[in-house]
Scaffold this motif. Structure first.
Motif, PDB file in Angstrom:
ATOM      1  N   ALA A  35       1.036  -1.201  -0.082  1.00 26.63           N
ATOM      2  CA  ALA A  35       0.083   0.053  -0.052  1.00 26.63           C
ATOM      3  C   ALA A  35       0.826   1.357   0.231  1.00 26.63           C
ATOM      4  CB  ALA A  35      -0.869   0.132   1.430  1.00 26.63           C
ATOM      5  N   MET A  36       2.031   1.249   0.713  1.00 23.94           N
ATOM      6  CA  MET A  36       2.827   2.504   0.673  1.00 23.94           C
ATOM      7  C   MET A  36       3.502   2.452  -0.603  1.00 23.94           C
ATOM      8  SD  MET A  36       4.505   1.742   4.656  1.00 23.94           S
ATOM      9  CE  MET A  36       3.437   1.758   5.846  1.00 23.94           C
ATOM     10  N   ASP A  37       4.001   1.711  -1.361  1.00 22.97           N
ATOM     11  CA  ASP A  37       4.621   1.827  -2.615  1.00 22.97           C
ATOM     12  C   ASP A  37       3.466   2.324  -3.458  1.00 22.97           C
ATOM     13  OD1 ASP A  37       6.879   0.500  -2.335  1.00 22.97           O
ATOM     14  OD2 ASP A  37       6.301  -1.425  -2.399  1.00 22.97           O
ATOM     15  N   ARG A  38       2.187   2.098  -3.291  1.00 22.23           N
ATOM     16  CA  ARG A  38       1.343   2.723  -4.222  1.00 22.23           C
ATOM     17  C   ARG A  38       0.720   4.106  -3.967  1.00 22.23           C
ATOM     18  NH1 ARG A  38      -2.540  -2.596  -4.803  1.00 22.23           N
ATOM     19  NH2 ARG A  38      -0.963  -4.051  -6.111  1.00 22.23           N
ATOM     20  N   ARG A  39       0.505   4.294  -2.430  1.00 20.07           N
ATOM     21  CA  ARG A  39       0.057   5.607  -2.028  1.00 20.07           C
ATOM     22  C   ARG A  39       0.856   6.306  -1.160  1.00 20.07           C
ATOM     23  NH1 ARG A  39      -3.513   1.008  -1.809  1.00 20.07           N
ATOM     24  NH2 ARG A  39      -5.436   1.489  -3.193  1.00 20.07           N
ATOM     25  N   GLY A  40       2.040   5.873  -0.760  1.00 18.83           N
ATOM     26  CA  GLY A  40       2.806   6.604  -0.054  1.00 18.83           C
ATOM     27  C   GLY A  40       2.898   6.307   1.412  1.00 18.83           C
ATOM     28  N   GLN A  41       4.009   6.474   2.006  1.00 19.27           N
ATOM     29  CA  GLN A  41       4.131   6.055   3.184  1.00 19.27           C
ATOM     30  C   GLN A  41       3.534   6.815   4.423  1.00 19.27           C
ATOM     31  OE1 GLN A  41       8.345   5.847   4.574  1.00 19.27           O
ATOM     32  NE2 GLN A  41       8.888   4.243   2.661  1.00 19.27           N
ATOM     33  N   GLY A  42       3.239   8.140   4.285  1.00 22.07           N
ATOM     34  CA  GLY A  42       2.425   9.080   5.160  1.00 22.07           C
ATOM     35  C   GLY A  42       1.263   8.597   5.364  1.00 22.07           C
ATOM     36  N   PRO A  43       0.270   8.770   4.433  1.00 14.94           N
ATOM     37  CA  PRO A  43      -1.072   8.185   4.673  1.00 14.94           C
ATOM     38  C   PRO A  43      -1.404   7.091   5.385  1.00 14.94           C
ATOM     39  CG  PRO A  43      -1.006   9.372   2.727  1.00 14.94           C
ATOM     40  CD  PRO A  43       0.530   9.061   3.149  1.00 14.94           C
ATOM     41  N   VAL A  44      -0.536   5.990   4.652  1.00 17.49           N
ATOM     42  CA  VAL A  44      -0.815   4.632   5.271  1.00 17.49           C
ATOM     43  C   VAL A  44      -0.509   4.547   6.690  1.00 17.49           C
ATOM     44  CG1 VAL A  44      -0.244   2.276   4.901  1.00 17.49           C
ATOM     45  CG2 VAL A  44      -0.712   3.701   2.935  1.00 17.49           C
ATOM     46  N   LEU A  45       0.926   5.258   6.962  1.00 12.22           N
ATOM     47  CA  LEU A  45       1.275   4.947   8.539  1.00 12.22           C
ATOM     48  C   LEU A  45       0.481   5.684   9.337  1.00 12.22           C
ATOM     49  CD1 LEU A  45       5.293   5.730   8.306  1.00 12.22           C
ATOM     50  CD2 LEU A  45       4.196   3.825   9.599  1.00 12.22           C
ATOM     51  N   ARG A  46      -0.301   6.669   9.024  1.00 17.89           N
ATOM     52  CA  ARG A  46      -1.232   7.301  10.039  1.00 17.89           C
ATOM     53  C   ARG A  46      -2.353   6.267  10.424  1.00 17.89           C
ATOM     54  NH1 ARG A  46       0.040  11.573   6.468  1.00 17.89           N
ATOM     55  NH2 ARG A  46       1.469  12.998   7.412  1.00 17.89           N
ATOM     56  N   ILE A  47      -2.630   5.909   9.341  1.00 15.27           N
ATOM     57  CA  ILE A  47      -3.815   4.995   9.559  1.00 15.27           C
ATOM     58  C   ILE A  47      -3.414   3.431  10.619  1.00 15.27           C
ATOM     59  CG2 ILE A  47      -5.441   3.142   8.388  1.00 15.27           C
ATOM     60  CD1 ILE A  47      -5.419   4.912   6.132  1.00 15.27           C
ATOM     61  N   ALA A  48      -2.293   3.112  10.126  1.00 14.96           N
ATOM     62  CA  ALA A  48      -1.691   1.877  11.008  1.00 14.96           C
ATOM     63  C   ALA A  48      -1.358   2.468  12.453  1.00 14.96           C
ATOM     64  CB  ALA A  48      -0.226   1.797  10.205  1.00 14.96           C
ATOM     65  N   MET A  49      -0.841   3.589  12.661  1.00 11.51           N
ATOM     66  CA  MET A  49      -0.354   4.047  13.992  1.00 11.51           C
ATOM     67  C   MET A  49      -2.035   4.059  14.959  1.00 11.51           C
ATOM     68  SD  MET A  49       2.480   3.786  14.135  1.00 11.51           S
ATOM     69  CE  MET A  49       2.267   2.586  13.125  1.00 11.51           C
ATOM     70  N   VAL A  50      -2.910   4.536  14.448  1.00  7.74           N
ATOM     71  CA  VAL A  50      -4.035   4.761  15.042  1.00  7.74           C
ATOM     72  C   VAL A  50      -4.875   3.081  15.383  1.00  7.74           C
ATOM     73  CG1 VAL A  50      -6.576   5.000  14.967  1.00  7.74           C
ATOM     74  CG2 VAL A  50      -4.954   6.687  14.188  1.00  7.74           C
ATOM     75  N   ALA A  51      -4.389   2.135  14.562  1.00  3.61           N
ATOM     76  CA  ALA A  51      -4.929   0.751  14.676  1.00  3.61           C
ATOM     77  C   ALA A  51      -4.038   0.255  15.991  1.00  3.61           C
ATOM     78  CB  ALA A  51      -4.964   0.146  13.577  1.00  3.61           C
ATOM     79  N   ARG A  57       7.702  14.051   4.410  1.00  2.67           N
ATOM     80  CA  ARG A  57       7.319  13.360   3.164  1.00  2.67           C
ATOM     81  C   ARG A  57       8.219  13.910   1.987  1.00  2.67           C
ATOM     82  NH1 ARG A  57       1.565  13.340   2.778  1.00  2.67           N
ATOM     83  NH2 ARG A  57       2.170  12.242   0.729  1.00  2.67           N
ATOM     84  N   ASP A  58       9.274  14.731   2.413  1.00  2.83           N
ATOM     85  CA  ASP A  58      10.225  15.023   1.246  1.00  2.83           C
ATOM     86  C   ASP A  58      11.180  13.882   1.024  1.00  2.83           C
ATOM     87  OD1 ASP A  58       9.135  17.895   1.096  1.00  2.83           O
ATOM     88  OD2 ASP A  58      10.767  18.493   2.618  1.00  2.83           O
ATOM     89  N   LEU A  85       6.156   7.311  -5.673  1.00  2.00           N
ATOM     90  CA  LEU A  85       4.798   6.550  -5.674  1.00  2.00           C
ATOM     91  C   LEU A  85       4.996   5.634  -6.926  1.00  2.00           C
ATOM     92  CD1 LEU A  85       2.102   8.741  -4.539  1.00  2.00           C
ATOM     93  CD2 LEU A  85       3.369   7.275  -3.399  1.00  2.00           C
ATOM     94  N   HIS A  86       4.281   4.335  -6.964  1.00  2.00           N
ATOM     95  CA  HIS A  86       4.196   3.505  -8.217  1.00  2.00           C
ATOM     96  C   HIS A  86       2.767   3.044  -8.255  1.00  2.00           C
ATOM     97  CE1 HIS A  86       8.483   3.427  -9.199  1.00  2.00           C
ATOM     98  NE2 HIS A  86       8.687   3.352  -7.552  1.00  2.00           N
ATOM     99  N   PRO A  87       1.954   3.768  -8.576  1.00  2.00           N
ATOM    100  CA  PRO A  87       0.365   3.301  -8.658  1.00  2.00           C
ATOM    101  C   PRO A  87       0.518   2.092  -9.569  1.00  2.00           C
ATOM    102  CG  PRO A  87       0.844   5.698  -9.265  1.00  2.00           C
ATOM    103  CD  PRO A  87       2.061   4.999  -9.309  1.00  2.00           C
ATOM    104  N   VAL A  88      -0.940   1.433  -9.059  1.00  2.00           N
ATOM    105  CA  VAL A  88      -1.125   0.085 -10.094  1.00  2.00           C
ATOM    106  C   VAL A  88      -1.282   0.523 -11.563  1.00  2.00           C
ATOM    107  CG1 VAL A  88      -2.534  -1.623 -10.155  1.00  2.00           C
ATOM    108  CG2 VAL A  88      -2.149  -0.853  -8.004  1.00  2.00           C
TER     109      VAL A  88
END
Length: 425
Positions: A83-99, A204-205, A210-213
């Motif tokens: 998911a991070m390769d496709r959408r970026g580490q930042g957005p996915v990490l935030r969801i994971a940390m809440v969980a 983010r810098d 990103l490598h979208p599908v």
């Protein structure tokens, strides 16, 4: 006197390859954030063992619960990475940390309140599934920013950073659990993970591109699964078996010796040996191929693990642990470098995460088997479990060596297969 000065190598010159890493803008910040985010790696598994054993007195149950956490961590890690390769580490990490925060607190509450034991396994599994592999994210950032020699030096540095985590984490969680309360150690690991993850997500810098599908791209899965990835991941199953078994057996052995609070210190000695070896390995100039280095270091790991058969006391364990630890970082760095050298564009984080999956599945099996062995045989005899795991790792690398000479017909090109100069990884 002039000749003596000429032959003197200053620390700045010796460690120059490491110092140059942090001339890259943002590198110090994301590396430090990644280090903090990795502290749960040694703290959650060991913290779960201490928490469950403290409530039940059973190392078998404690090892099984800790194994459930490690297993789902292993399964979920590559999915987070994809998911991070496709959408970026930042957005996915935030969801994971809440969980991670929610599931970790719920697990501690369930064990402390004496909830049904099936709920312990469920919540431990959810906690593991919510923890993405931070190390693969940091390595992906280095890989995107550096050339071949720089990547290998960075991977060696990250192996050392991993070992610093394993030097500090076990004694910290053990002291918190034994001197304060068992839940404190586990919860501290959760806090470190969430803080480090959110800190990394904010940077983010330095994120990899990103490598979208691409729906028209054929055989994407084949680009992930290479012979190198298969051999390294399977070998890491056995390497992880030693890691998981050592946690449980050392705790049991220290308790038998009347010094459970020292268990974390003993585990830190293993990591200390690995830290020393990682620093040296990262600076060494090795002319052999990455494949040869991986097989050689795995065989050395297998042989060093046989020292555990001779453990009869805590001082002997400390000595054997340090010597065995000297072989840990080299096999981890060489395996990571080999996989990275043959990875396809767009799947680097996922490929590196699969190697961690191999380790953590091994941790799952090792902790469960070792817990049962401690209950059945006693801790001293249970050192057979990590010793056998080490031997299997060396054997698997030898059996897989012919595959490392093969190529996938439509796979990625080999990048930097032979490195004759520069800092090695």
């Amino acid at each position: 006197m002039a000749r003596k000065r000429e032959n003197t190598v200053s620390p700045r010159t010796l460690f120059g390859p490491y110092l140059r890493l942090f001339a890259v803008p943002g590198s110090a910040s994301f590396s430090l954030a990644g280090w903090v985010g990795r502290l749960p790696a040694p703290m959650l598994g060991l913290g779960a063992v201490l928490l469950v054993e403290g409530e039940t007195g059973s190392y078998g149950l404690a090892g099984a619960v800790s194994g459930a956490l490690a297993l789902t961590y292993a399964i979920a890690g590559p999915q987070w990475a994809r998911a991070m390769d496709r959408r970026g580490q930042g957005p996915v990490l935030r969801i994971a940390m809440v969980a991670l925060a929610l599931s970790g607190v719920a697990f501690v509450a369930a064990v402390s309140a004496g909830a049904p034991r099936w709920s312990w396994f469920l919540l431990a599994a959810l906690t593991g599934a919510a923890a993405p592999n931070i190390g693969s994210m940091v390595r992906a950032r280095w890989s995107a920013l550096l050339d071949r020699d720089g990547r290998q030096t960075a991977f060696a540095f990250e192996a050392v950073a991993d070992e610093v985590v394993f030097v500090l984490g076990p004694p910290l969680v053990t002291l918190l659990a034994t001197l304060l309360a068992p839940p404190v150690g586990f919860l501290t690991g959760i806090v470190f993970g969430v803080v480090g993850g959110l800190w990394l997500a904010a940077q983010r810098d330095t994120e990899p591109p990103l490598h979208p599908v691409d729906a028209t791209a054929p055989r994407r899965r084949r680009s992930v699964v290479t012979p190198a990835l298969l051999v390294v991941t399977v070998t890491y199953l056995a390497v992880g078996g030693l890691f998981g078994a050592i946690d449980v057996v050392v705790i049991g052995f220290a308790e038998e010796e009347g010094a459970q609070a020292l268990a974390g210190l003993v585990l830190a000695v293993f990591a200390g040996g690995s830290l020393v070896a990682g620093l040296v390995y990262g600076l060494a100039r090795l002319p052999s191929t990455l494949a040869a280095r991986f097989v050689g270091t795995a065989v050395a790991f297998g042989l060093a693990g046989q020292l555990l058969w001779g453990v009869t006391s805590l001082p002997v364990l400390i000595g054997c642990g340090f010597l065995a630890g000297l072989t840990i970082a080299p096999v981890l760095v060489s395996g990571t470098s080999l996989v990275e050298s043959r990875v396809a564009p767009g799947v680097l984080t996922e490929s590196l995460a699969w190697t961690i999956t191999g380790l953590t599945v091994g941790v799952t099996a090792g902790s469960a088997i070792a817990g049962a062995a401690v209950d059945a045989w006693g801790a001293e005899q249970a050192f057979a479990v990590p010793a056998v795991a080490a031997a299997v790792a060396g054997l698997l690398s030898l059996l897989g060596a012919p595959l490392l000479r093969s190529r996938v017909p439509d796979g990625p090109p080999v990048r930097g297969e032979r490195v004759d100069t520069g800092a090695q990884g």
